[in-house]
Write an enzyme that holds these catalytic residues in place. Structure first.
Site, mmCIF file in Angstrom:
data_model
loop_
_atom_site.group_PDB
_atom_site.id
_atom_site.type_symbol
_atom_site.label_atom_id
_atom_site.label_comp_id
_atom_site.label_asym_id
_atom_site.label_seq_id
_atom_site.Cartn_x
_atom_site.Cartn_y
_atom_site.Cartn_z
ATOM 1 N N VAL A 205 -2.635 -7.166 -0.573
ATOM 2 C CA VAL A 205 -2.655 -5.699 -0.553
ATOM 3 C C VAL A 205 -1.372 -5.316 -1.286
ATOM 4 O O VAL A 205 -0.292 -5.326 -0.708
ATOM 5 C CB VAL A 205 -2.708 -5.136 0.884
ATOM 6 N N PRO A 206 -1.487 -5.058 -2.593
ATOM 7 C CA PRO A 206 -0.339 -5.106 -3.499
ATOM 8 C C PRO A 206 0.612 -3.907 -3.440
ATOM 9 O O PRO A 206 0.749 -3.144 -4.405
ATOM 10 C CB PRO A 206 -1.002 -5.230 -4.875
ATOM 11 N N CYS A 207 1.313 -3.783 -2.341
ATOM 12 C CA CYS A 207 2.301 -2.715 -2.226
ATOM 13 C C CYS A 207 3.454 -2.925 -3.202
ATOM 14 O O CYS A 207 4.189 -1.978 -3.511
ATOM 15 C CB CYS A 207 2.798 -2.576 -0.791
ATOM 16 N N HIS A 208 3.591 -4.136 -3.722
ATOM 17 C CA HIS A 208 4.646 -4.398 -4.716
ATOM 18 C C HIS A 208 4.385 -3.666 -6.028
ATOM 19 O O HIS A 208 5.294 -3.523 -6.838
ATOM 20 C CB HIS A 208 4.783 -5.915 -4.963
#
Length: 170
Positions: free
Chosen positions: A130-133
């Site tokens: 879950v690419p919060c980056h």
């Protein structure tokens, strides 16, 4: 329902992967400046007998080798409806791309919710998948990452290298 976990040696340090037996419930960095301090020398790295954990490890291997851009193992992350909406929108950010917190708040239909979106982003417990980056400041600067900013930079450069042939983003 029983909880399961395993550890995974990534290029960014050891990740703890948690599951309820059918879904992934967390992927966490074990050592960060803000917490989760673990003596990595004591961690026994292993593959699990739980199929979803094996699938997660396989997909992480593929991601780190540049062969996977989207994760499709089942995820069950606990949170408020608002958090879940933000986390769902995170999964729509294309690999190798970034958006701002403002852009993310617009995607959920509430451009004034920038701070709430940032808080929900920071509450994400499924690192990488879950690419919060991929969320950065409106000024293009790296800001906020529970796994430490150096990891955020590494992940964005890793994706940029495989998606766009970029050597350095920041």
């Amino acid at each position: 329902m029983q909880d399961y976990s395993t550890y995974y040696a990534s290029p960014l340090g050891v990740l703890e992967i948690r599951s309820d037996g059918t879904s992934i419930t967390a992927i966490l960095f074990t050592n960060t400046e803000k917490g989760n301090k673990v003596d990595e020398s004591t961690i026994q790295l292993n593959t699990s007998d739980v199929e979803v954990l094996k699938l997660c490890i396989t997909q992480l291997d593929e991601y780190f080798s540049g062969k996977r851009k989207v994760f499709d193992f089942p995820i069950d992350q606990k949170g408020t409806d608002f958090q879940k909406e933000v986390w769902q929108k995170l999964t729509s950010i294309p690999y190798g791309n970034t958006i701002s917190y403002l852009d993310l708040s617009k995607k959920i239909g509430n451009p004034k919710a920038i701070r709430a979106v940032g808080t929900a982003n920071g509450s994400n417990h499924i690192a990488i998948a879950v690419p919060c980056h991929r969320v950065i400041g409106s000024n293009g600067e790296l800001t906020g990452y529970a796994g430490d900013l150096w990891r955020k930079k590494w992940l964005l450069e890793h994706e940029g290298k495989f998606e766009n042939g970029l050597q350095t983003l920041f």
